[in-house]
Design a protein around this motif. Structure first.
Motif, PDB file in Angstrom:
ATOM      1  N   GLU A  36       0.796  -1.277   0.149  1.00 33.02           N
ATOM      2  CA  GLU A  36       0.120  -0.112  -0.028  1.00 33.02           C
ATOM      3  C   GLU A  36       0.904   1.304   0.135  1.00 33.02           C
ATOM      4  OE1 GLU A  36      -0.626  -0.190   4.926  1.00 33.02           O
ATOM      5  OE2 GLU A  36      -2.286  -0.814   3.604  1.00 33.02           O
ATOM      6  N   PRO A  37       0.333   2.467  -0.144  1.00 36.00           N
ATOM      7  CA  PRO A  37       0.880   3.588  -0.213  1.00 36.00           C
ATOM      8  C   PRO A  37       1.515   3.783   1.185  1.00 36.00           C
ATOM      9  CG  PRO A  37      -1.034   4.042  -1.155  1.00 36.00           C
ATOM     10  CD  PRO A  37      -1.118   2.593  -0.685  1.00 36.00           C
ATOM     11  N   PRO A  38       2.683   4.370   1.404  1.00 35.10           N
ATOM     12  CA  PRO A  38       3.237   4.529   2.784  1.00 35.10           C
ATOM     13  C   PRO A  38       2.470   5.856   3.344  1.00 35.10           C
ATOM     14  CG  PRO A  38       4.672   5.569   1.337  1.00 35.10           C
ATOM     15  CD  PRO A  38       3.777   4.597   0.484  1.00 35.10           C
ATOM     16  N   ARG A  39       2.428   5.913   4.848  1.00 36.69           N
ATOM     17  CA  ARG A  39       1.722   7.102   5.427  1.00 36.69           C
ATOM     18  C   ARG A  39       2.356   8.225   5.152  1.00 36.69           C
ATOM     19  NH1 ARG A  39       0.386   4.448  11.463  1.00 36.69           N
ATOM     20  NH2 ARG A  39      -1.034   2.819  10.821  1.00 36.69           N
ATOM     21  N   ALA A  42       7.391  10.653   1.652  1.00 38.35           N
ATOM     22  CA  ALA A  42       9.003  10.875   1.926  1.00 38.35           C
ATOM     23  C   ALA A  42       9.435   9.572   2.246  1.00 38.35           C
ATOM     24  CB  ALA A  42       9.310  11.922   2.841  1.00 38.35           C
ATOM     25  N   HIS A  43       8.794   8.702   2.638  1.00 38.77           N
ATOM     26  CA  HIS A  43       9.397   7.027   2.904  1.00 38.77           C
ATOM     27  C   HIS A  43       9.564   6.384   1.769  1.00 38.77           C
ATOM     28  CE1 HIS A  43       7.988   7.651   7.476  1.00 38.77           C
ATOM     29  NE2 HIS A  43       9.021   8.295   7.294  1.00 38.77           N
ATOM     30  N   ASN A  91       9.985  -0.093   2.777  1.00 43.16           N
ATOM     31  CA  ASN A  91       9.562   0.837   1.843  1.00 43.16           C
ATOM     32  C   ASN A  91      10.230   0.649   0.416  1.00 43.16           C
ATOM     33  OD1 ASN A  91       8.050   2.187   3.944  1.00 43.16           O
ATOM     34  ND2 ASN A  91       9.708   3.050   4.724  1.00 43.16           N
ATOM     35  N   VAL A  92       9.357   0.562  -0.614  1.00 46.16           N
ATOM     36  CA  VAL A  92       9.956   0.600  -1.681  1.00 46.16           C
ATOM     37  C   VAL A  92       9.955   1.813  -2.716  1.00 46.16           C
ATOM     38  CG1 VAL A  92       9.570  -0.786  -3.932  1.00 46.16           C
ATOM     39  CG2 VAL A  92       9.206  -1.914  -1.682  1.00 46.16           C
ATOM     40  N   ARG A  93      10.944   2.006  -3.443  1.00 48.53           N
ATOM     41  CA  ARG A  93      10.937   3.132  -4.484  1.00 48.53           C
ATOM     42  C   ARG A  93      10.929   2.756  -5.743  1.00 48.53           C
ATOM     43  NH1 ARG A  93      11.868   7.705  -1.600  1.00 48.53           N
ATOM     44  NH2 ARG A  93      12.732   7.625   0.520  1.00 48.53           N
ATOM     45  N   LEU A  94      10.079   3.185  -6.707  1.00 51.11           N
ATOM     46  CA  LEU A  94       9.987   2.671  -8.114  1.00 51.11           C
ATOM     47  C   LEU A  94      10.596   3.597  -9.101  1.00 51.11           C
ATOM     48  CD1 LEU A  94       6.257   1.427  -7.906  1.00 51.11           C
ATOM     49  CD2 LEU A  94       8.483   0.173  -7.473  1.00 51.11           C
TER      50      LEU A  94
END
Length: 581
Positions: A36-39, A42-43, A91-94
Motif C-alpha cells: 500500500e502507499p506509505p503513510r 517521503a518514505h 519501503n519500496v521506491r520505483l
C-alpha cells in the motif's frame, strides 16, 4: 491495470523464492501480506508489511525477513530501492518510468481505466430509498438515495451485475392514513371545509391528489362511508405518491431498475411460503417473548405468538412474525421480501436504511442467513441524519410539503451535482451537516468546486492548446514522450493517478463510495499544485511555449487526471465540468 497488484505479486513471488532458497521456512501463509502507499510519501512509493506478518509463523526477526526481501526486490528493474524501516517495515521506491507507464495506460484505457473483474459478474441487489409512499422525499431520504445510487455505480464499475431496487411499503396502515388524508383533500376540492385530525397528512402536496380524485370520481364518494372509497383511494393515492417520488429521484438522475410492492406479498402465499421455509429448518415456534427493555413488568402483557428463532443466526432475541390475533408483524413481509430476492438468484444483498432502523439490522441479517443457509450475504448500511445550515445556523427551508425539508428544496438550492457530491463527502454512518453556503462557495474548502475546477482547468488548457495550433487529440497525447515527466511534482500527480484502480477496489470491497470523493479531492489538490508551480517554472506549464514535446507530455499528464476525475465523478453520479461559470 493495478500497479499495486503488480508490486504485490512481485513481493509474494520474492517470498516464494526465499522459501525455495531455504531462507524462509515452508508452509507460510501470505494471505495477509499487503502492499500500500506509505503513510509518509517521503518514505517511498509503496510499503509492505510482509516481514511483520510473517515473523511469528517463520520464527524469525522481522528485520531479517525484511532485509532478505529487500535484496530480492532490488533486483527487479522497476525497483530503485527497498529500505527496511523501524522493526521491519519495508519501503519500496520505483523507477520514474513505472509511473509514466501508468499515465500511458490511463490514456489508452480512457473511461475504462480502473475498471476490473473484481465482481466477476456476481448478481447484487442494492435496495435503497424505499420510503413510505405517503409524500415527497425529504432530505434524509436524499442521503440514502445518493449513497445507494453511488454504491450501485461503484459495484458496477468493478464488475458486479447490479440491480437497483425500491421496496414500496404499501402494505401497512400508513397507506390507509394516506387514503383518508386524500379523502379530506377530495372533500376540500368539492368546496367543503375540512380539518385534519392527528395522525393524518395535512401538507399541501396532497391538494393536487384531491383535485385529481374529484376529476376522476366527481362527487360519487362525497359523504360516503369509508368502506365505500378506502380501497380505491388507497390505490389511487399510492400511485400518485410513487409518481411524485419518481419525479424526485429523477431530479438527482436516479433511475431504479425494479420497484417491488410490499402489498404483492399479501394474499399470494409468499409470506406463508417464506415462513414455511424457516419452519422446515426448525426455526419457527410458538412462544412468549420477554418484555422489551425499559418496560415495567406490570406494563407487559405476555401473549403467545409465532416466533422466528433468530438467535440461532446471530440476533439478540427471537422475533415475532405473527401476532396472537393471527395478523402478521411488520417483520413477516420483510422476511418474505428477502426470500423473494434470494429466489431471484442474487449472490449478494445490500440494504440502505435510515438511522432509525438500527434495531432492525440483526433480525434482518438473521432472516437472510437462515433463508439462504448462510450462502447469500446481506450488508446493511445505515445513513445518519442530515442537518441543513445557512449563515452558520441550522436552516429550516420551505414547509410546502409539511414539517420536513424536501429533496426538491435541496436540489433547488444548490443543484443535483452539488447535492450528490456533498452528501458523499462523509461516511454514511456519520452525521452530516450540509452547509448550503459552503456548497456554493468557490474555494478550496468546497470539495465539489475544487474537484470540478480541476477538470475544468484541464479542459480549458486543452482548448487553449488547440487554439494555439498545438495538436491535443487523443492520438497526439497517446504518442507523447512521457519520459519527459521527471519532475517530483509531475511524478507526484502520476502516483496519485496510479492509486485509482486500487482505491476503487477498496471502496467496492467495503461498500464505501465516500472513499471516491475523498480520493478525487486529493487528486485535484495535486493537479492544482502542479498548475501553480508552472507559473514560476516554465517546464511545468501544461502549455510550454518553448517545447512542443514538453507540452504534449504535460497535456498527457493533465488528460490522464481528467480521465480519472471523470470516472470518479461518474461513479458519484456527478457530471464533470468542462468549464466553470
Amino acid at each position: 491495470m493495478n500497479l499495486f497488484t503488480d508490486i504485490h505479486t512481485l513481493v509474494v513471488d520474492s517470498l516464494v523464492a526465499l522459501v525455495a532458497e531455504g531462507i524462509l521456512p515452508e508452509g507460510l501463509d501470505f494471505a495477509n501480506v499487503a502492499v500500500e502507499p506509505p503513510r509518509d510519501a517521503a518514505h517511498g512509493d509503496m510499503a509492505t508489511n510482509a516481514a511483520m506478518v510473517l515473523a511469528k509463523p517463520a520464527k524469525m526477526k522481522p528485520r531479517d525477513i525484511a532485509t532478505a526481501l529487500a535484496d530480492k526486490l532490488a533486483a527487479d528493474p522497476r525497483v530503485t530501492g527497498a529500505e527496511v524501516a523501524g522493526p521491519g517495515f519495508l519501503n519500496v521506491r520505483l523507477e520514474a518510468s513505472v509511473w509514466q507507464d501508468v499515465l500511458g495506460k490511463a490514456l489508452a484505457a480512457s473511461s475504462n481505466f480502473g475498471r476490473s473483474d473484481l465482481g466477476a459478474g456476481k448478481r447484487v441487489n442494492v435496495e435503497y430509498v424505499s420510503a413510505n409512499p405517503t409524500g415527497p422525499l425529504h432530505v434524509g431520504h436524499t442521503r440514502g438515495a445518493v449513497f445507494g445510487d453511488a454504491l450501485s455505480s461503484l459495484l458496477d464499475f468493478v464488475g458486479y451485475d447490479v440491480t437497483r431496487e425500491y421496496y414500496i411499503n404499501d402494505g401497512g396502515a400508513q397507506v390507509d392514513v394516506l387514503a383518508r388524508s386524500c379523502y379530506l383533500r377530495y372533500l376540500e376540492a368539492h368546496g367543503q371545509s375540512v380539518e385534519f385530525p392527528d395522525g393524518t397528512y395535512p401538507a399541501d402536496y396532497l391538494k393536487p391528489v384531491g383535485e385529481a380524485l374529484k376529476e376522476k370520481y366527481g362527487d360519487q364518494y362525497v359523504g360516503q362511508p369509508e368502506e365505500a372509497w378506502l380501497v380505491e383511494f388507497r390505490v389511487f393515492a399510492t400511485e400518485a405518491m410513487m409518481d411524485l417520488i419518481r419525479e424526485d429521484l429523477a431530479l438527482l438522475n436516479i433511475e431504479m431498475d425494479h420497484f417491488f410492492s410490499e402489498k404483492s406479498l399479501y394474499g399470494t402465499g409468499k409470506i406463508e411460503d417464506a415462513l414455511k421455509r424457516l419452519d422446515g429448518k426448525g426455526l419457527i415456534y410458538r412462544g412468549v417473548l420477554e418484555p422489551p427493555k425499559g418496560k415495567k413488568p406490570d406494563d407487559w402483557e405476555p401473549r403467545e405468538q409465532t416466533l422466528f428463532k433468530s438467535t440461532d443466526h446471530g440476533d439478540d432475541v427471537d422475533r415475532a412474525v405473527q401476532k396472537s390475533d393471527g395478523s402478521w408483524t411488520y417483520f413477516a413481509p420483510d422476511i418474505a421480501y428477502h426470500n423473494d430476492k434470494i429466489e431471484r438468484g442474487f449472490d449478494g444483498l445490500i440494504n440502505i436504511f435510515g438511522a432509525d432502523h438500527g434495531g432492525y439490522v440483526k433480525r434482518m441479517k438473521a432472516a437472510v442467513s437462515a433463508l439462504s443457509d448462510g450462502k447469500v450475504p446481506l450488508d446493511i448500511k445505515l445513513c445518519q441524519l442530515v442537518k441543513l445550515f445557512k449563515d452558520g445556523a441550522e436552516f429550516k427551508m420551505s414547509k410546502r410539503a409539511g414539517t420536513f425539508v424536501t429533496l426538491r428544496d435541496v436540489v433547488d438550492a444548490v443543484g443535483a451535482d452539488v447535492t450528490r457530491f456533498m452528501l458523499l463527502t462523509r461516511k454514511n454512518d456519520q452525521g452530516f451537516d450540509f452547509d448550503l453556503d459552503k456548497a456554493l462557495e468557490q474555494s478550496k474548502d468546497n470539495p465539489v468546486f475544487y474537484v470540478q475546477y480541476a477538470n475544468a482547468r484541464i479542459c480549458s488548457t486543452l482548448r487553449k492548446a488547440a487554439a494555439q495550433g498545438i495538436e491535443a487529440t487523443e492520438g497526439a497525447l497517446a504518442a507523447a514522450d512521457l519520459s519527459l515527466l521527471s519532475h517530483d511534482a509531475q511524478l507526484t500527480v502520476a502516483r496519485k493517478v496510479a492509486e485509482w484502480p486500487r482505491l476503487v477496489e477498496i471502496a467496492a470491497r467495503s461498500n464505501e463510495p465516500h472513499r471516491v470523493a475523498f480520493y478525487l479531492y486529493d487528486l485535484a489538490s495535486e493537479l492544482h499544485g502542479l498548475y501553480h508551480l508552472g507559473k514560476t517554472d516554465e517546464s511545468l506549464r501544461f502549455v510550454n511555449e518553448s517545447s512542443q514535446s514538453a507540452t504534449h507530455a504535460n497535456l498527457a499528464l493533465a488528460k490522464a487526471v481528467s480521465v480519472v476525475i471523470s470516472a470518479g465523478l461518474g461513479i458519484l453520479g456527478v457530471k464533470p465540468a468542462e468549464e466553470m461559470r
